[in-house]
Design an enzyme around this catalytic site. Structure first.
Site, PDB file in Angstrom:
ATOM      1  N   THR A  58       0.873  -1.173   0.000  1.00 58.75           N
ATOM      2  CA  THR A  58       0.000   0.000   0.000  1.00 58.75           C
ATOM      3  C   THR A  58       0.910   1.222   0.000  1.00 58.75           C
ATOM      4  O   THR A  58       1.671   1.420   0.958  1.00 58.75           O
ATOM      5  CB  THR A  58      -0.879   0.025   1.265  1.00 58.75           C
ATOM      6  OG1 THR A  58      -1.598  -1.209   1.325  1.00 58.75           O
ATOM      7  CG2 THR A  58      -1.854   1.181   1.222  1.00 58.75           C
ATOM      8  N   LYS A 113      -7.764   1.515  -3.030  1.00 57.22           N
ATOM      9  CA  LYS A 113      -7.401   1.073  -1.678  1.00 57.22           C
ATOM     10  C   LYS A 113      -7.505   2.245  -0.690  1.00 57.22           C
ATOM     11  O   LYS A 113      -8.058   2.122   0.404  1.00 57.22           O
ATOM     12  CB  LYS A 113      -5.968   0.528  -1.718  1.00 57.22           C
ATOM     13  CG  LYS A 113      -5.301   0.337  -0.388  1.00 57.22           C
ATOM     14  CD  LYS A 113      -5.600  -1.003   0.220  1.00 57.22           C
ATOM     15  CE  LYS A 113      -4.992  -1.119   1.605  1.00 57.22           C
ATOM     16  NZ  LYS A 113      -5.352  -2.319   2.291  1.00 57.22           N
ATOM     17  N   LYS A 146      -1.265   5.013   8.538  1.00 55.22           N
ATOM     18  CA  LYS A 146      -0.507   5.106   7.281  1.00 55.22           C
ATOM     19  C   LYS A 146      -1.468   5.320   6.100  1.00 55.22           C
ATOM     20  O   LYS A 146      -1.274   6.205   5.264  1.00 55.22           O
ATOM     21  CB  LYS A 146       0.291   3.808   7.081  1.00 55.22           C
ATOM     22  CG  LYS A 146       0.920   3.689   5.709  1.00 55.22           C
ATOM     23  CD  LYS A 146       1.507   2.302   5.464  1.00 55.22           C
ATOM     24  CE  LYS A 146       1.753   2.102   3.976  1.00 55.22           C
ATOM     25  NZ  LYS A 146       2.268   0.792   3.636  1.00 55.22           N
TER      26      LYS A 146
HETATM   27  P1  NAD Z   1       6.167  -6.058   7.066  1.00 58.20           P
HETATM   28  O1  NAD Z   1       6.858  -4.934   7.715  1.00 58.20           O
HETATM   29  O2  NAD Z   1       5.867  -7.282   7.864  1.00 58.20           O
HETATM   30  O3  NAD Z   1       6.955  -6.514   5.746  1.00 58.20           O
HETATM   31  C1  NAD Z   1       7.678  -5.650   4.909  1.00 58.20           C
HETATM   32  C2  NAD Z   1       8.989  -6.355   4.587  1.00 58.20           C
HETATM   33  O4  NAD Z   1       9.702  -5.579   3.648  1.00 58.20           O
HETATM   34  C3  NAD Z   1       9.885  -6.526   5.812  1.00 58.20           C
HETATM   35  O5  NAD Z   1      10.203  -7.900   6.000  1.00 58.20           O
HETATM   36  C4  NAD Z   1      11.122  -5.706   5.478  1.00 58.20           C
HETATM   37  O6  NAD Z   1      12.329  -6.265   5.965  1.00 58.20           O
HETATM   38  C5  NAD Z   1      11.093  -5.718   3.967  1.00 58.20           C
HETATM   39  N1  NAD Z   1      11.840  -4.615   3.364  1.00 58.20           N
HETATM   40  C6  NAD Z   1      11.893  -3.321   3.743  1.00 58.20           C
HETATM   41  N2  NAD Z   1      12.708  -2.609   2.917  1.00 58.20           N
HETATM   42  C7  NAD Z   1      13.164  -3.494   1.986  1.00 58.20           C
HETATM   43  C8  NAD Z   1      14.030  -3.377   0.856  1.00 58.20           C
HETATM   44  N3  NAD Z   1      14.587  -2.211   0.519  1.00 58.20           N
HETATM   45  N4  NAD Z   1      14.290  -4.484   0.150  1.00 58.20           N
HETATM   46  C9  NAD Z   1      13.748  -5.680   0.502  1.00 58.20           C
HETATM   47  N5  NAD Z   1      12.919  -5.851   1.548  1.00 58.20           N
HETATM   48  C10 NAD Z   1      12.622  -4.759   2.287  1.00 58.20           C
HETATM   49  O7  NAD Z   1       4.806  -5.439   6.474  1.00 58.20           O
HETATM   50  P2  NAD Z   1       3.530  -6.244   5.956  1.00 58.20           P
HETATM   51  O8  NAD Z   1       2.534  -6.329   7.043  1.00 58.20           O
HETATM   52  O9  NAD Z   1       3.978  -7.472   5.261  1.00 58.20           O
HETATM   53  O10 NAD Z   1       2.930  -5.191   4.913  1.00 58.20           O
HETATM   54  C11 NAD Z   1       3.500  -5.012   3.647  1.00 58.20           C
HETATM   55  C12 NAD Z   1       2.629  -4.050   2.853  1.00 58.20           C
HETATM   56  O11 NAD Z   1       1.292  -4.558   2.797  1.00 58.20           O
HETATM   57  C13 NAD Z   1       2.513  -2.669   3.443  1.00 58.20           C
HETATM   58  O12 NAD Z   1       2.545  -1.728   2.416  1.00 58.20           O
HETATM   59  C14 NAD Z   1       1.171  -2.675   4.152  1.00 58.20           C
HETATM   60  O13 NAD Z   1       0.585  -1.396   4.246  1.00 58.20           O
HETATM   61  C15 NAD Z   1       0.377  -3.574   3.251  1.00 58.20           C
HETATM   62  N6  NAD Z   1      -0.734  -4.246   3.912  1.00 58.20           N
HETATM   63  C16 NAD Z   1      -0.570  -4.873   5.101  1.00 58.20           C
HETATM   64  C17 NAD Z   1      -1.645  -5.504   5.706  1.00 58.20           C
HETATM   65  C18 NAD Z   1      -1.484  -6.209   7.041  1.00 58.20           C
HETATM   66  O14 NAD Z   1      -2.509  -6.571   7.637  1.00 58.20           O
HETATM   67  N7  NAD Z   1      -0.287  -6.445   7.497  1.00 58.20           N
HETATM   68  C19 NAD Z   1      -2.908  -5.494   5.092  1.00 58.20           C
HETATM   69  C20 NAD Z   1      -3.041  -4.900   3.849  1.00 58.20           C
HETATM   70  C21 NAD Z   1      -1.943  -4.271   3.279  1.00 58.20           C
END
Ligand code: NAD
Length: 638
Positions: free
Chosen positions: A435, A510, A585
């Site tokens: 997102t 979204k 966010k």
């Molecule tokens: P998270 O923090 O668990 O995962 C993100 C991952 O990206 C981490 O493991 C981090 O180490 C990695 N990362 C960061 N910078 C990086 C880079 N430069 N290169 C490679 N890897 C990198 O977050 P999440 O919960 O998995 O969410 C991911 C996305 O999905 C976000 O944008 C969030 O808004 C969206 N989202 C999350 C949810 C939820 O319920 N968790 C629901 C809908 C949408």
């Protein structure tokens, strides 16, 4: 692998089944090996023709290897069989639609899976030893591997006869019924194969053809058409019982041995396929797979295998009597499968996956489970079982068909895109599921397009549970071509993918959705807090609102009051679910987008300020976004 010999000889790609002791029964691994070979030769300019044959005197291929299916099926594992069938059916279609000539040499037994392998090729050669049949109803299954397609196209009612009796066809019958094209005595095969390898000229098959032997079935065609012309199984049985001829009585005896449900379903399949406009092998395979998907649980398949090849007692206990197969049981077997329907997508797309956190990790795992190859990269060193691990984002992206990103925010997405876009191959698709702000999504898409890549922004809803269960909803922006390429992946990772328009529109959808969600959650929470102060019981409040004009997803499906409504994070001390931090966010993204588009969003702005206060200055960080209720509960008007 010792069961199959794949190589090129001269201008020919050669596939030889080398499992004669098992009558060249087709295992799952053999099936995948054939598909890999076809893929490798598809664009190989040195391969003009494919030759498909088998070692041993007795069989080209006596069927699919069902022992493993029985073993896994009786242990309650239905996935193995379903995956075998799906991959096998895709191979059947591929053989039928292959761009280069495929010549099959069908000697001895050619049954079930063997027909799927050799019976859809462009040139199907038979000889004196050939005996082709679709024997599935004898083991509680139905003619599959595209067999129903050949049966539906056979002259008159021959398809019904062959499908329900599993009668064997010699060379003349096979050509008459449309299961083969050309008769060439086996003594001539070796010289023909050598010339085909030398020249790559499939026209040599025609030149070597000899007149087909007589077809006894052709002579019997009028009687078969009369006996098998009825609508349902009972009509057929009545006709056959009423015919005193030796042929009819022998046929009746055969039918009493086979699985009644299988025969009734086969009949219905053939009738349906004949009415399909522009009948294709794909349509037949899709219908067959509806049955395969259900047959272990709701059909006689496991019992049929037990009786035929495990206990060998040849006394199966079928679910139905011949005289009573309810129409509803037949319809149930053939009902559409929805999301589970057979797809003709490519197995083994090469996927680079960047960001393997709470969401990305399980999404990558689901892609692996469906046979795609995944190379992952995460700065935190996170890995996913079964995925290759790259040492940089660029390495994960190199050579991938699709690169998926699942990252925390737009700035990180832009940085990762700078690294991966130059490493991606032309025509590949960059699929961002994070997102992020609309501007970042559009900037990354432009950058990708400038390099000849497809790009999609496809944020999700459904949270961590949806990511693990493969039930996410994707909101997608980008071109039709890129969407079509990624669609099979959406189908694995989610339950729904809505194409919202050009790049950035997925993020726009979204952000708008989540702005409504944040505003509604605050409204629901402040109304509960007001109700408390007015002395209104929370359950009574829920009972009224959830069925009145104040109802909403936040009230009805995610009620913020503990012990009221369906289970929700409120019942688990407000542990997230969907964290307040993530809601903040998304609300900030909505306000950023509103500012850049000059949109007036006062409620969105108010919701953003409240979540900001809650997360950054109160105790909201790490809590579910519905924990606004205890916050309001504690406050007065000032
Ligand atoms: P998270 O923090 O668990 O995962 C993100 C991952 O990206 C981490 O493991 C981090 O180490 C990695 N990362 C960061 N910078 C990086 C880079 N430069 N290169 C490679 N890897 C990198 O977050 P999440 O919960 O998995 O969410 C991911 C996305 O999905 C976000 O944008 C969030 O808004 C969206 N989202 C999350 C949810 C939820 O319920 N968790 C629901 C809908 C949408």
């Amino acid at each position: 692998m010792t069961d199959i010999h794949i190589r090129t000889e001269g201008r020919a790609g050669r596939i030889t089944l080398t499992r004669p002791k098992a009558l060249n029964a087709l295992s799952y691994d053999m099936c995948l090996a054939v598909e890999d070979a076809l893929e490798a030769w598809r664009h190989d300019a040195d391969v003009d023709v494919i030759l498909l044959d088998a070692e041993g005197e007795r069989a080209f291929c006596a069927g699919g290897d069902i022992a493993e299916m029985y073993q896994t099926g009786t242990e309650g594992n239905l996935d193995y069989g379903r995956r075998f069938w799906r991959d096998e059916y895709r191979l059947n279609a591929k053989l039928s639609e292959y761009e280069k000539p495929v010549i099959s040499f069908l000697h001895g037994f050619v049954m079930g899976g063997g027909v799927g392998l050799g019976g859809h090729c462009s040139h199907r050669i038979v000889t004196d030893s050939t005996q082709i049949s679709m024997p599935e109803v004898g083991i509680g299954f139905v003619p599959d591997v595209g067999g129903s397609y050949l049966l539906a196209k056979a002259p008159g009612r021959l398809g019904e006869y062959l499908g329900l009796t599993a009668a064997r066809m010699g060379p003349g019958d096979a050509i008459h019924a449309g299961f083969a094209d050309t008769y060439i005595p086996e003594a001539d095969w070796s010289a023909l194969k050598a010339r085909l390898c030398e020249t790559g000229d499939a026209g040599l098959v025609e030149a070597a053809a000899q007149p087909a032997p007589d077809s006894p079935l052709a002579a019997q065609q009028p009687q078969i058409d009369a006996l098998f012309g009825g609508e349902g199984l009972q009509d057929l049985l009545n006709m056959i019982k009423g015919d005193p001829s030796e042929f009819a009585q022998k046929t009746l005896k055969t039918l009493t041995r086979n699985a009644p449900l299988s025969m009734a379903v086969t009949l219905e399949m053939l009738h349906r396929l004949r009415t399909v406009t522009a009948l294709s092998i794909r349509k037949a395979l899709e219908l067959e797979y509806r049955v395969s998907h259900r047959i272990m649980e709701h059909g006689d398949f496991l019992e049929g295998i037990r009786a035929a090849i495990i206990d060998k007692d040849r006394a199966p206990k079928w679910r139905h009597d011949l005289s009573s197969v309810p129409a509803v049981d037949v319809s149930r077997m053939l009902a559409p499968l929805g999301k589970e329907a057979l797809q003709f997508r490519e197995r083994g797309m090469k996927i680079g996956f960047i960001g393997l956190g709470n969401m990305g990790g399980p999404m990558a795992a689901n892609l692996l489970k469906e046979g795609h190859s995944v190379t992952g990269f995460d700065v935190a060193g996170v890995t996913v079982d079964g995925a290759a691990t790259a040492s940089s984002a660029a390495e994960a992206a190199a050579g991938a068909d699709v690169v998926i990103t699942m990252l925390p925010n737009g700035a990180i997405l832009r940085a990762v895109a700078d690294e991966v876009i130059p490493a991606m191959s032309a025509g590949a698709v960059l699929l961002d599921c994070s997102t992020v702000d609309v501007d970042s999504a559009r900037a990354v898409a432009d950058q990708a397009a400038a390099k000849g890549l497809g790009a999609l922004d496809a944020p999700v809803s459904g949270g961590i549970g949806g990511a693990s269960g493969g039930t996410l909803t994707f909101m997608v922006g980008g071109s039709d071509e890129a969407f079509a390429k990624a669609k099979p992946l959406f189908d694995i990772m989610g339950q729904k993918a809505v194409h919202c328009g050009p790049s950035g529109n997925g993020q726009a959808a979204k952000i708008c959705n989540n702005m409504i969600l944040g505003i509604t959650m605050i409204g629901t929470c402040e109304a509960f807090a007001l109700a408390d102060k007015l002395g209104l019981d929370r359950q009574a409040m829920f009972d009224v609102v959830s069925t009145s004009s104040g109802y909403s997803w936040t009230m009805n499906a995610y009620c913020p009051a503990p012990g009221v409504g369906p289970q929700s994070p409120a019942d688990n001390d407000y542990k997230p679910g969907f964290a307040a931090d993530l809601m903040l966010k998304d609300l900030r993204l909505s306000q950023q987008a509103a500012a850049s588009a000059d949109a007036d969003t006062p409620m969105g702005e108010a919701a953003t300020k409240l979540y900001e206060q809650f997360v950054e200055h109160e105790d909201g960080a790490g809590m579910d976004f519905s924990a606004m209720l205890p916050r309001f509960e504690k406050r007065g008007r000032s």
